[in-house]
Design an enzyme around this catalytic site. Structure first.
Site, PDB file in Angstrom:
ATOM      1  CB  SER A  13      25.184-100.453 -85.879  1.00 36.17           C
ATOM      2  OG  SER A  13      25.069 -99.409 -84.952  1.00 36.17           O
ATOM      3  CG  LEU A  15      27.214 -98.349 -91.809  1.00 40.32           C
ATOM      4  CD1 LEU A  15      28.445 -99.129 -92.235  1.00 40.32           C
ATOM      5  CD2 LEU A  15      27.445 -96.855 -92.008  1.00 40.32           C
ATOM      6  CE1 TYR A  54      11.530 -93.092 -76.768  1.00 40.84           C
ATOM      7  CE2 TYR A  54      10.521 -94.571 -75.178  1.00 40.84           C
ATOM      8  CZ  TYR A  54      10.515 -93.379 -75.883  1.00 40.84           C
ATOM      9  OH  TYR A  54       9.503 -92.480 -75.698  1.00 40.84           O
ATOM     10  CB  ILE A 147      30.951-110.749 -77.742  1.00 43.76           C
ATOM     11  CG1 ILE A 147      32.320-110.095 -77.473  1.00 43.76           C
ATOM     12  CG2 ILE A 147      30.875-112.129 -77.092  1.00 43.76           C
ATOM     13  CD1 ILE A 147      32.707-110.002 -76.034  1.00 43.76           C
ATOM     14  CB  CYS A 383      -3.235-100.537 -83.024  1.00 42.11           C
ATOM     15  SG  CYS A 383      -3.248-102.076 -82.094  1.00 42.11           S
ATOM     16  N   GLY A 385      -4.695 -96.042 -81.485  1.00 41.47           N
ATOM     17  CA  GLY A 385      -5.378 -94.868 -82.034  1.00 41.47           C
ATOM     18  C   GLY A 385      -6.865 -95.135 -82.239  1.00 41.47           C
ATOM     19  NE  ARG A 472      -0.044-108.655 -73.556  1.00 35.75           N
ATOM     20  CZ  ARG A 472       1.077-108.013 -73.801  1.00 35.75           C
ATOM     21  NH1 ARG A 472       1.113-106.715 -73.764  1.00 35.75           N
ATOM     22  NH2 ARG A 472       2.169-108.680 -74.067  1.00 35.75           N
ATOM     23  CG  HIS A 517      -0.291-102.469 -86.280  1.00 43.27           C
ATOM     24  ND1 HIS A 517       0.137-101.239 -85.838  1.00 43.27           N
ATOM     25  CD2 HIS A 517      -0.591-103.185 -85.169  1.00 43.27           C
ATOM     26  CE1 HIS A 517       0.107-101.218 -84.506  1.00 43.27           C
ATOM     27  NE2 HIS A 517      -0.341-102.379 -84.078  1.00 43.27           N
ATOM     28  CD  GLU A 519       1.223 -99.716 -88.960  1.00 42.17           C
ATOM     29  OE1 GLU A 519       0.027 -99.753 -89.281  1.00 42.17           O
ATOM     30  OE2 GLU A 519       1.593 -99.689 -87.758  1.00 42.17           O
TER      31      GLU A 519
HETATM   32  N1  GLN Z   1      -1.804-101.102 -76.150  1.00 38.04           N
HETATM   33  C1  GLN Z   1      -2.888-101.527 -76.985  1.00 38.04           C
HETATM   34  C2  GLN Z   1      -3.152-103.021 -76.852  1.00 38.04           C
HETATM   35  O1  GLN Z   1      -2.282-103.761 -76.449  1.00 38.04           O
HETATM   36  C3  GLN Z   1      -2.655-101.148 -78.420  1.00 38.04           C
HETATM   37  C4  GLN Z   1      -1.477-101.823 -79.011  1.00 38.04           C
HETATM   38  C5  GLN Z   1      -1.007-101.181 -80.298  1.00 38.04           C
HETATM   39  O2  GLN Z   1      -1.327-100.046 -80.576  1.00 38.04           O
HETATM   40  N2  GLN Z   1      -0.222-101.899 -81.079  1.00 38.04           N
HETATM   41  O3  GLN Z   1      -4.209-103.465 -77.173  1.00 38.04           O
END
Ligand code: GLN
Length: 540
Positions: A13, A15, A54, A147, A383, A385, A472, A517, A519
């Site tokens: 995987s 690639l 992860y 599988i 977010c 941040g 959330r 977000h 990005e």
């Molecule tokens: N943990 C935060 C929330 O759920 C920020 C989520 C995030 O940064 N995508 O509101």
């Protein structure tokens, strides 16, 4: 008639099937064709929304709020088209659907079986929502031999048979490993991968051979012989320094020509690859470099901040600089003080705190934010941040020492708290801290109105924007007056002014936090304005 291109992978995987699929789309787009591109993920999760970074790298979010595989991000960035929840098809979704149909009695008493019921459902999803597209590209996740993947291979075999071999094509991406001790490339694993596909009734039509070393004509001929292919259809796909070099590399290897040939299509008079040539130009010729710090916690997995890194790269293109990213582990910052922190941010021109979940590392992120705020270092919070930027400000400027988010401490002064009711698509949705985790975040595109005269307004150049969300918790707006009094304004809000979207500090070189977000909407051809301006401010 719409033509189908199925992209599978063999040997190992990672690639770059997603990049290959997106590149095929880009080369066909350059010929004026309309493309649809979809990802089939055989795993049993309904979507990757509940998987840890992860496990699965980043979770990419579409406008309509689907939590998807990060390959959809590549598709959107390469092709400039918007994807939706229909373009991400997991094993979990398929089985869920089949079992629900069974409960409803849709199968009219039949014994529900993998073939035809599951395969029919997969084919239905692949074919759904196709209108006037010339090509539908379908990438099948995982590696041939998994599988979970078997039933998906069976479904695409059937589909190819139904639409006819002239209307369908199998592209197989494989690895040609280089054996250091023997100074030799080895074709055997690829031969076996192609044979394994053949056992499932699928003959690869085009072989893309990932390799760290040039593939000789004799190796190409050997692969062609063992894999039932014309040597022309054995394509070297050598390692490159940037994913954005892949389209021009595939163009040189005439990948699109082979595809056109397979489908019996004449080559177009106009093939416009100019936007890809321009990126190559930038990659070979940027003049300056700038280094920013990204303070996060999922750095062990290179894909965890995929779209973020891409958006930073795009902002580099916009500013014609190379942006170096210094990753700083937020947990390590937690133990640092004064001088150590200064040392950690030495030679750094800007600080970015991306999104995240869970309490681990948040105090370290807040130390980074405090450093940026107090030292007039350009800051960009995304977010989590953004939420932490407000908490840091409340604690250290407003003096509310126990200000925090209920995500981390239920007994705190709740500046950031769970939204118990929210609206999506006209429906009111209720949630508690015990609600299901899957699909219960505020997800997808929401409108935001920007205050004129603010930094955000200067950055976006307009007052109505739409950005994608995945969180959330929300900032409690009742703190707005106190924040404003000390210089932090909420410059972007939902149209009904209930939800905060953007915060900024007025007397600062560049300090912005966004609840969404950004990005996810940046592409190399249309870098995102906040990233672009953050890098611009960092260059100074
Ligand atoms: N943990 C935060 C929330 O759920 C920020 C989520 C995030 O940064 N995508 O509101």
């Amino acid at each position: 008639m719409t033509k189908y291109i199925f992209v599978t992978g063999g040997v190992v995987s990672s690639l770059g099937k997603g990049i290959s699929a997106a590149t095929i789309g880009a080369l066909l787009q350059a010929r004026g064709y309309k493309i649809k591109i979809r990802k089939l993920d055989p795993y049993l999760n309904i979507d990757p929304g509940t998987m840890s970074p992860y496990q699965h790298g980043e979770v990419y979010v579409t406008d309509d709020g689907a939590e998807t595989d990060l390959d959809l991000g590549h598709y959107e960035r390469f092709l400039g088209i918007k994807l939706s929840s229909k373009d991400t098809i997991s094993g979990g979704k398929i089985y869920w659907d089949v079992l629900n149909r069974e409960r409803r009695g849709d199968y009219l008493g039949a014994t529900v079986q993998m073939i035809p019921h599951v395969t029919d459902c997969i084919k239905e999803y692949i074919k759904s929502g196709i209108t006037d597209e010339d090509f539908v590209i379908c990438e099948i996740g995982g590696t041939v031999g998994d599988i979970e993947g078997l039933i998906f291979l069976e479904a695409i075999r059937q589909l190819a048979n139904e639409v006819g071999r002239r209307n369908s094509m199998f592209v197989h991406l494989t690895l040609i490993p280089y054996i250091e001790a023997a100074h030799e490339l080895k074709t055997k694993p690829s031969q076996q991968a192609v044979k394994s596909l053949l056992e499932k009734g699928i003959q690869a039509d085009l072989l893309l051979c990932r390799s760290s070393h040039p593939i000789s004509e004799s190796d190409r001929a050997k692969l062609a012989l063992f894999c039932n292919l014309n040597p022309k259809n054995v394509i070297p796909a050598l390692d490159l320094t940037s994913i954005y070099k892949v389209p021009m590399a595939y163009a040189k290897e005439q990948v699109a020509e082979r595809i056109m040939e397979h489908f019996g299509l004449d080559e177009k008079e106009i093939v416009d690859l100019s936007k890809w040539e321009k990126i190559e130009g930038y990659l070979n010729a940027y003049k300056k470099e700038v280094t920013i710090a990204v303070v996060g916690k999922y750095f062990e997995v290179s894909d965890a901040y995929k779209s973020l890194n891409e958006a930073i790269f795009h902002a580099g293109i916009a500013n014609n600089v190379k942006v170096n990213v210094k990753t700083i582990d937020s947990q390590k910052l937690e133990e640092m003080n004064g001088e150590d922190i200064k040392e950690a941010f030495k030679d750094i021109s800007g600080i970015l705190v991306p999104g995240g979940f869970g309490v681990r590392g948040v105090l370290g992120k807040m130390k980074a934010i405090e450093f940026a705020r107090e030292n007039n270092v350009p800051f960009f919070g995304i977010c989590l941040g953004m939420q932490l930027a407000v908490i840091e400000f409340a604690r250290n400027v407003l003096g509310i020492k126990d200000a925090f988010s209920t995500e981390f401490d239920e007994n705190c002064k709740p500046l950031i708290c769970l939204m118990e009711t929210y609206e999506k698509d006209g429906k009111v949705i209720q949630r508690t801290k015990d609600s299901d985790k899957g699909g219960t975040l505020r997800l997808g595109a929401y409108p935001c109105v920007i205050e004129k005269g603010s930094l955000a307004y200067k950055v976006y150049g307009e007052d109505k924007i739409s950005e994608r969300h995945r969180h959330r918790y929300e900032l409690d707006m009742s703190y707005e007056k106190d924040l404003v009094a000390k210089g932090m304004i909420i410059s972007g809000k939902s149209p009904d002014k209930v939800l905060p979207e953007i915060v900024e500090i007025k007397d600062h070189k560049f300090f912005i936090g966004v609840q969404f977000h950004p990005e996810f909407q940046s592409t190399p051809f249309k870098p995102h304005p906040v990233f672009e301006n953050f890098i611009k401010a960092s260059i100074g």
